[in-house]
Design a protein around this motif. Structure first.
Motif, PDB file in Angstrom:
ATOM      1  N   ASN A  98       0.825  -1.202   0.000  1.00  0.00           N
ATOM      2  CA  ASN A  98       0.000   0.000   0.000  1.00  0.00           C
ATOM      3  C   ASN A  98       0.860   1.253   0.000  1.00  0.00           C
ATOM      4  N   LEU A 130       1.115   6.342   4.244  1.00  0.00           N
ATOM      5  CA  LEU A 130       0.002   7.023   4.880  1.00  0.00           C
ATOM      6  C   LEU A 130       0.356   8.488   5.083  1.00  0.00           C
ATOM      7  N   LEU A 185       2.309   2.743  16.232  1.00  0.00           N
ATOM      8  CA  LEU A 185       1.775   3.004  14.898  1.00  0.00           C
ATOM      9  C   LEU A 185       2.701   3.910  14.091  1.00  0.00           C
ATOM     10  N   GLU A 222       4.838   3.065  10.501  1.00  0.00           N
ATOM     11  CA  GLU A 222       4.715   3.845   9.264  1.00  0.00           C
ATOM     12  C   GLU A 222       6.017   4.549   8.923  1.00  0.00           C
ATOM     13  N   SER A 227      -4.148  10.393  13.651  1.00  0.00           N
ATOM     14  CA  SER A 227      -4.372   8.987  13.930  1.00  0.00           C
ATOM     15  C   SER A 227      -5.795   8.619  13.546  1.00  0.00           C
ATOM     16  N   GLU A 265      -4.307   3.520  12.704  1.00  0.00           N
ATOM     17  CA  GLU A 265      -3.420   3.992  11.640  1.00  0.00           C
ATOM     18  C   GLU A 265      -2.788   5.314  12.056  1.00  0.00           C
ATOM     19  N   ILE A 303      -0.969   8.754  10.281  1.00  0.00           N
ATOM     20  CA  ILE A 303      -0.658   9.539   9.089  1.00  0.00           C
ATOM     21  C   ILE A 303       0.504  10.465   9.422  1.00  0.00           C
TER      22      ILE A 303
END
Length: 418
Positions: free
Chosen positions: A116, A119, A161, A165, A264, A274, A276
């Protein structure tokens, strides 16, 4: 780096109809008509450092319908000195080039190996005109993303998290570098153009700023009755911080960007799922552990960092390795090498924490901690500054003990302070 903003509207003049129209048409297509727009401030005092981040509420026409849409806009914040304006303009330029050129290429490498995209917010419009910059990004709040609490420590769930990322961010940059070979450095040469040394005045300001951070640190430690060895050590490194930071950033294994802000995403039960990544003004080539230090030293409590450091780095390494495994490539370093590199660069995290934590804890603008002008060397100026610090610290003892003192305890444990 501070500014004189009282509200988001002080920067509104930087945003024009044609900026908004271009973003709207990029998002909704050419058959749209911009009818009106306005800014909706959702940040607080102390959030505005080198940019203003605001909600952008747009009403547009499409066919016979009038529709409302929201975006996120990032505007240049007014700065009070030329050195600051030059530094901020350079940082804004780097962020715009990151969104326009580098991020799409990094995401392309991830797509090639079946992963993917990163983010990060989708950039709908980016422009820099002289000292003013405008970024318009897709609004993620409608997808249940919320701003991290910037003035409090991240909990372990949020930290994990971000680490995952951040590892994908770093590894995708290395995949791109491997794919492009020698052309990478020339193609993305803005990565080697720093924001803090863009001019001689900027260098002088940066040095003066960090000299002042040392003074602030000593004053805070005295109020908190911190370890006298730390006070003596800070006094010995004063005037050498610029050289120390330059040395810490020599290794150039990966991209580096400051994780200063984030969003988040949460599930229906309110659990973060998630992260960002935002803010790419200082994107550069550097040792990837510099990002880890910025995150763990500035945004994580000393207790959580100490108790979970190896687990944090293991999680980061695992996420990093997953990207290389997907690409069928060997990871360029082993976990023990990552851990050693992290320890080798501990001064990087310490010095930036020294600069940033007091500012965050105070809830004020950076200019309230370090002079917006070149710092005056007079005893009167120093006295006023320390008097201001004393008053701010008085109600923040607990938080400073939890966040500020541990960064020096770690240097004592390593024998750097003795």
């Amino acid at each position: 780096m501070g500014n004189t903003l009282k509200s988001v509207y002080d920067a509104k003049d930087n945003l024009k109809d044609y900026h908004v129209r271009a973003a709207l048409q990029e998002d909704k297509g050419k058959g749209t008509t911009l009818m009106s727009w306005g800014l909706q401030d959702f940040t607080e005092k102390g959030d505005h450092y080198i940019s203003v981040i605001s909600g952008l509420v747009v009403r547009y026409g499409k066919g016979n319908s009038q529709i409302d849409e929201t975006y996120i806009v990032k505007l240049s914040a007014p700065q009070v000195t030329k050195a600051l304006r030059d530094m901020v303009a350079q940082g804004n330029k780097k962020e715009i080039l990151f969104y326009r050129e580098l991020l799409p290429a990094m995401n392309s490498e991830l797509k090639k190996v079946g992963l993917n995209p990163l983010l990060t917010p989708q950039c709908l419009y980016a422009n820099q005109d002289s000292e003013n910059s405008v970024l318009i990004l897709r609004d993620l709040c409608s997808r249940n993303f919320r701003k991290f609490p910037g003035k409090s420590c991240l909990d372990i769930s949020h930290t994990r998290l971000i680490l995952q990322e951040l590892a994908r961010f770093h590894s995708s940059s290395l995949l791109l570098k491997a794919a492009q070979g020698p052309q990478f450095v020339a193609k993305y040469d803005f990565l080697d153009k720093e924001w803090y040394n863009v001019t001689e005045d900027a260098i002088a300001f940066f040095i003066t700023l960090f000299d002042g951070n040392i003074e602030n640190g000593v004053a805070i430690l005295k109020v908190l009755e911190g370890d006298k060895r730390t006070i003596r050590w800070l006094q010995t490194i004063k005037h050498n911080v610029y050289k120390i930071l330059e040395e810490m950033m020599k290794e150039r294994h990966s991209l580096h960007h400051c994780v200063a802000r984030g969003l988040s995403g949460y599930d229906e039960y309110g659990n973060p799922i998630e992260a960002i990544l935002l803010d790419f003004q200082i994107v550069r080539r550097a040792s990837l552990v510099t990002d880890l230090h910025l995150l763990l030293n500035i945004s994580v409590s000393g207790t959580d960092r100490k108790n979970n450091l190896e687990n944090f780095l293991q999680l980061y390494y695992s996420s990093f390795k997953q990207v290389f495994d997907a690409a069928g490539l060997q990871v360029p370093f082993q976990f023990h090498e990552l851990f050693q590199e992290y320890e080798n660069k501990i001064m990087f995290g310490t010095l930036w924490a020294l600069a940033v934590i007091p500012m965050i804890v105070s809830g004020g603008e950076p200019s309230e901690w370090a002079s917006s002008h070149h710092r005056a060397a007079s005893e009167e100026a120093t006295g006023k500054q320390r008097e201001s610090i004393d008053s701010k610290i008085s109600s923040k003892h607990g938080e400073l003990r939890a966040r500020f003192l541990p960064i020096f305890d770690e240097l004592i444990d390593q024998g750097i302070i003795h």
